[in-house]
Design an enzyme around this catalytic site. Sequence first.
Site, PDB file in Angstrom:
ATOM      1  N   ASP A 210       0.823  -1.206   0.000  1.00 58.93           N
ATOM      2  CA  ASP A 210       0.000   0.000   0.000  1.00 58.93           C
ATOM      3  C   ASP A 210       0.861   1.263   0.000  1.00 58.93           C
ATOM      4  O   ASP A 210       1.850   1.339   0.726  1.00 58.93           O
ATOM      5  CB  ASP A 210      -0.849  -0.051   1.290  1.00 58.93           C
ATOM      6  CG  ASP A 210      -2.008   0.925   1.293  1.00 58.93           C
ATOM      7  OD1 ASP A 210      -2.827   0.880   0.368  1.00 58.93           O
ATOM      8  OD2 ASP A 210      -2.092   1.728   2.248  1.00 58.93           O
ATOM      9  N   GLU A 262       1.670  -0.530  -4.924  1.00 55.36           N
ATOM     10  CA  GLU A 262       0.742   0.538  -5.291  1.00 55.36           C
ATOM     11  C   GLU A 262       1.552   1.830  -5.255  1.00 55.36           C
ATOM     12  O   GLU A 262       1.957   2.292  -4.193  1.00 55.36           O
ATOM     13  CB  GLU A 262      -0.415   0.635  -4.279  1.00 55.36           C
ATOM     14  CG  GLU A 262      -1.419   1.698  -4.685  1.00 55.36           C
ATOM     15  CD  GLU A 262      -2.152   2.378  -3.521  1.00 55.36           C
ATOM     16  OE1 GLU A 262      -3.268   2.855  -3.722  1.00 55.36           O
ATOM     17  OE2 GLU A 262      -1.588   2.463  -2.402  1.00 55.36           O
TER      18      GLU A 262
END
Length: 543
Positions: A210, A262
């Site tokens: 993330d 990401e």
Amino acid sequence: MSATSSRTPSFWDDAVVYQLYVRSFADSDGDGVGDLGGVIRRLDHIAGLGAGAIWLNPCYPSPQADHGYDIADYRGVNPEYGTLETFDRLVAEAHARGLRILLDLVPNHCSDRHPWFTAALAAGPGSPERARFVFRDGRGDAPPNNWQSVFGGPAWTRVTEPDGTPGQWYLHLFTREQPDFDWRNAEVLAEFDDILRFWFDRGVDGFRIDVCHGLIKDAALRDWDGGGYNAHSWNQPEVHGIFRRWRALAEGYDRDLLLVGEVWVPDPGDLDDYLRPDELHQAFSFDLLVQPWDAGALRGAVERAAARTAVHGAPAAWTLANHDVHRAVTRYGIVRPEPAPPSNDAFAALMRPRGEVDVKLGERRARAALLLVLALPGSVFLYQGEELGLPEVLDLPDEARQDPVFHRSGGREKGRDGCRVPLPWSAAAPAFGFGTGTPWLPQPDWFAAYAADVQDETSTLHLYRRAIRARHELGLGEPGEVAWLATGEDTVLAFRRGEVVCVVNTGATDFTPPAQWGAVVLHSGEPAVVAADTAAWLAPARS
Ligand code: NOJ
Ligand code: MG
């Protein structure tokens, strides 16, 4: 010679990865919340699609302020979802079906209920406990700098000190319940090494990571210049040391372990550094996801991603949807765009564009887009529900909305609940077969038409199954060239992958491919021509 040909093959070179939003996939215990038991029951759906791996959105203990992206314990399972034993069973059942398991690693921030953060609040200014986070004194009564939270409002919250006085501020690039770690602190680095090992040792096959671009902040926390992307909070050069460390850790294991990032950066070229041979294996190609339905725009994004692969050999990670963006059917179906509301998120307007939607048109285009990505070299990440052709649920009542993006923006931005509505499995069952309880987000009546059990031979679900099978048989995902072919039309793109030609028609009229491209082996619309808003794969007739 391509940079990839000398590497040892890995599962992510050409995998189809199913992104599973646990909360909304299937509920096995009747509490209206999806869980790992539900995932186990429905594993055959994923294996039957032809996927080779599953990425589970965060399923750790979490107060759910940002639905799992606020983690209170990095080594456990959210009790709503199951236990570590359920998790182990899931890994075993998935592996038995040839499905790898990827977890979501959330290193930028934890939950404000994480024991480290409660200890930091209690320990007071200047303590080693506070040094694991980004605590600073304010500028008078104002926050330490002008940074904004991605989800709306300031990126700083002031705490009350143990003695009851108004005190320091802590940084949170997302909600106030998600305090950012200080990644310059050695304890944070050591803790995450241990978390990675904990899950690798339990058998997971990798991590989706993330907000990779956010872990390190400008050392002086300088003010943002106010123009879009904050160059002091994102994409700092020192961040790469973290990925090198994790890559080395993963390489210490004697099996294929994937780190896929990401990374949101304004210039796709900025991804190159993250993909150096000793950093991440892959980073999502959001560049393609945010393109409009336009042959030139789509081709440009494919070319830019191919350029990324050419630099360091990292296979592309294609994706057309995830749990943060409007579903593909809805994005491609916008016929009358509306201006985006103001947002703190520089990418919000691209991720969740607004306007009047023609669902049938969007569905046609999303099916065509599927054939585009499945013909490309690299791995393809498919978000749950896309295989059912689900549009975004735009008509959720505001009272039902749970996304902090909705609440922190004062309702200006609708947020991400519309792509997180629990899946419809059976048209006639209560909660469309999601489970026996009341689903945590209401399902609209029109979900019945999309239920997995009413998808016939012409349906999107069957197209997914056929196309993924054909992709494997034809080797379309394997490393190799995307050779562009002239079509004579700005609105039609075509490229060759080995013997196969993929044609995508974004225009308004039929396109008849030249005979030498071969015969249609798979199409998203009609067999005879490549009609408007459809795609086809062609290959020479096999004798
Ligand atoms: C990106 C995740 O995909 C999103 O769902 C989450 O809210 C933010 N990072 C913060 O963790
Ligand atoms: Mg449940």
